[in-house]
Design a protein around this motif. Structure first.
Motif, short mmCIF file in Angstrom:
data_model
loop_
_atom_site.label_atom_id
_atom_site.label_comp_id
_atom_site.label_asym_id
_atom_site.label_seq_id
_atom_site.Cartn_x
_atom_site.Cartn_y
_atom_site.Cartn_z
N ALA A 12 10.20 11.23 -4.73
CA ALA A 12 8.96 11.67 -5.38
C ALA A 12 7.84 10.72 -4.96
CB ALA A 12 9.11 11.69 -6.89
N ASP A 13 6.82 11.27 -4.33
CA ASP A 13 5.66 10.46 -3.94
C ASP A 13 4.70 10.45 -5.13
OD1 ASP A 13 3.24 9.49 -3.06
OD2 ASP A 13 3.24 10.59 -1.17
N GLU A 14 4.74 9.33 -5.88
CA GLU A 14 3.87 9.19 -7.05
C GLU A 14 2.80 8.14 -6.79
OE1 GLU A 14 4.28 10.30 -10.60
OE2 GLU A 14 6.36 10.98 -10.70
N GLY A 63 0.84 -1.20 0.00
CA GLY A 63 0.00 0.00 0.00
C GLY A 63 0.86 1.24 0.00
N GLY A 64 0.23 2.37 -0.24
CA GLY A 64 0.98 3.62 -0.38
C GLY A 64 1.75 4.00 0.87
N SER A 65 1.06 4.00 2.01
CA SER A 65 1.73 4.42 3.25
C SER A 65 2.91 3.51 3.56
CB SER A 65 0.74 4.38 4.42
OG SER A 65 -0.35 5.22 4.14
N GLU A 66 2.73 2.24 3.27
CA GLU A 66 3.81 1.28 3.51
C GLU A 66 5.03 1.61 2.64
OE1 GLU A 66 2.55 -2.95 3.43
OE2 GLU A 66 4.47 -3.28 2.43
N ALA A 103 1.68 3.31 -5.83
CA ALA A 103 0.69 2.39 -5.21
C ALA A 103 -0.58 2.45 -6.07
CB ALA A 103 0.42 2.74 -3.76
N LYS A 104 -1.64 2.96 -5.50
CA LYS A 104 -2.95 3.13 -6.15
C LYS A 104 -3.09 2.48 -7.55
CE LYS A 104 -3.84 7.36 -3.52
NZ LYS A 104 -5.11 7.30 -2.84
N GLY A 105 -2.71 3.18 -8.59
CA GLY A 105 -2.91 2.69 -9.96
C GLY A 105 -2.02 1.52 -10.34
C1 LIG Z 1 0.27 11.21 -2.51
C2 LIG Z 1 -0.14 10.13 -1.57
N1 LIG Z 1 0.79 9.56 -0.79
C3 LIG Z 1 0.47 8.56 0.06
C4 LIG Z 1 -0.82 8.09 0.18
C5 LIG Z 1 -1.14 6.97 1.12
O1 LIG Z 1 -1.41 5.80 0.41
P1 LIG Z 1 -2.34 4.66 1.04
O2 LIG Z 1 -3.68 5.27 1.29
O3 LIG Z 1 -2.36 3.59 -0.03
O4 LIG Z 1 -1.67 4.18 2.28
C6 LIG Z 1 -1.82 8.67 -0.60
C7 LIG Z 1 -3.23 8.24 -0.48
O5 LIG Z 1 -4.16 8.97 -0.65
C8 LIG Z 1 -1.47 9.72 -1.51
O6 LIG Z 1 -2.38 10.30 -2.29
#
Ligand SMILES: Cc1ncc(COP(=O)(O)O)c(C=O)c1O
Length: 436
Positions: A231-233, A90-93, A260-262
């Motif tokens: 870079a947070d993509e 996941g993104g936060s991870e 993450a996401k996409g």
């Molecule tokens: C730019 C960005 N970084 C990090 C995150 C966190 O990702 P996750 O919700 O998958 O943990 C998000 C989620 O909205 C995000 O938009």
């Protein structure tokens, strides 16, 4: 906790269908996730195949073909120099992993005093403690502020509100680069590990791309002082802005990139850290391993799903489609809403588009935060079968409202018309409610 939710039972292209048979056009792809829509047969088939053959192996003992092939595809799809991949769920991870990788890089590189991160106000990088600590998002930090690690925050590149009226774009960019440099010098360059930024600020600010030249100027400052650029993509990557990474359009190559996401497009939970040769080689040569890991890193089924997603993006030329449909959606929004008394700005990149709502266009005055106009827009749109992703705190963390649009890459022109029509009516209804 206090409201009922519709029960979603099926997906059909960009639509979600609930138990009552109501159809919702998802102009937000969930939270910028479902880029292939909700019924991609090729991706579901790949998941079923992998789950049947071998759903999971522990990455400390094995790699798998889907993980290797996905890593290879990501290396091919992204700029030269980003040649290594670390998968997560996941993104936060992935954000917390990238922060730790930056810290380990500096230790292994013989500079253990580099422990501080610099981030930007009005940013969001995750809800785990590391990602939250580097997030400027006031509301999401609020209850946890006292336990978060110390991070330095600089200004975002937010021309609509923060560029001075007598300033040119170049002067504004130079001022922001100077602010970063002054911050580094105040902290002591030998103490700074990395700078973190979203190429297009998403949830907190409503699809704000940096001005041309901003990231080049920032990267030049970082390089001067040996500081890594992360870079947070998580939202902007995986094709959402019309190139596989959004930062490609800013013509710089980061040291670490989070995705993450996409990446799994909602079909499986998966994230990645793209790692530059510079970072990989130091850690590989000096220590030989990254002191970090989760049970589900590089899990086989999520990797098979993400490989199928990236294959669809390549085979169907979906990056070109994002560029094309993004321009059409933005054009249609401009035609319909650019003179609307409560739409102050329409901005974005590719299929990541934001509308900033204001009480008054001329002064850019925000609505009263208590009115929660953004939440009203969401309710009004949902009632009409449209999903968008509105948020408050746009202007300064507490005040301001925006609507984020991030529809699936597969939307057709009829969907664009439906999004614009329903959104326009929903904004009017929300503003009328707020005024009442
Ligand atoms: C730019 C960005 N970084 C990090 C995150 C966190 O990702 P996750 O919700 O998958 O943990 C998000 C989620 O909205 C995000 O938009």
């Amino acid at each position: 906790m206090r409201k009922p939710y519709p029960v979603a039972v099926a997906g059909d292209g960009p639509y979600i269908i609930d138990k009552e048979g109501k159809r919702y056009l998802d102009a937000a792809s969930g939270a910028g996730v479902s880029s292939l829509g909700y019924s991609d047969a090729a991706v579901s088939a790949a998941i079923a195949r992998q789950a049947k053959e071998l759903a999971y192996v522990y990455n400390a003992y094995f790699t798998t073909e889907p993980a290797e092939q996905l890593a290879q595809a990501l290396v091919e799809m992204t700029p030269k120099g980003l040649d290594w991949v670390f998968f997560g769920s996941g993104g936060s991870e992935s954000m917390d992993g990238a922060l730790k990788m930056a810290l380990q890089f500096h230790i292994d590189n013989g500079q253990p005093s580099r422990r501080t991160f610099i981030s930007r106000r009005q940013s969001y990088h995750g809800c785990a403690l590391g990602g939250l600590a580097v997030s400027g998002n006031v509301i999401r930090r609020m209850l946890f502020e006292d336990v978060l690690m110390q991070v330095e925050f600089v200004s975002p590149c937010y021309a609509y509100r923060e560029m001075e009226s007598q300033e040119t774009a170049d002067q504004y960019v130079a001022r922001l680069a100077q602010e970063l440099e002054d911050t580094i010098l105040r902290l002591g360059p030998h103490t700074v590990a990395a700078f973190i930024a979203e190429p297009v600020v998403g949830a907190t600010n409503g699809a704000v791309p940096a001005l041309p030249g901003y990231f080049k100027a920032i990267k030049a400052v970082l390089d001067r002082y040996g500081i890594l650029f992360i870079a947070d993509e998580i939202l902007t990557g995986s094709g959402r802005t019309g190139t596989y990474l959004s930062i490609e359009q800013d013509e710089v190559t980061p040291d670490l990139v989070t995705l993450a996401k996409g990446l799994g497009a909602g079909y499986q939970p998966i994230s990645a850290i793209l790692v530059s040769d510079r970072v990989f080689n130091v850690i590989a040569d000096r220590r030989g391993y990254f002191i970090h890991g989760h049970t589900y890193n590089a899990s086989a089924t999520p990797c098979a799903a993400a490989l199928a997603v990236i294959t669809q993006i390549r085979e169907r030329d979906l990056l070109a489609r994002v560029q094309q449909q993004g321009m059409k959606l933005r054009g249609a929004l401009q035609d319909r809403l650019s003179q609307h008394p409560h739409v102050g700005d329409i901005r974005g990149r590719g299929l990541l588009i934001g509308l900033e709502l204001v009480r008054e266009r001329e002064s850019k005055q925000t609505f009263d935060a208590q009115a929660m106009v953004w939440a009203q827009v969401q309710q009004q749109a949902m009632a009409r079968g449209l999903i968008c992703y509105p948020m408050g705190g746009t202007a300064d963390g507490m005040n301001g409202d925006h609507i984020l649009l991030a529809p699936p890459f597969i939307i057709d022109d009829v969907h664009i018309a439906e999004i614009v029509d329903t959104l326009a009516v929903s904004i009017d209804a929300a503003v009328a409610n707020a005024a009442a």
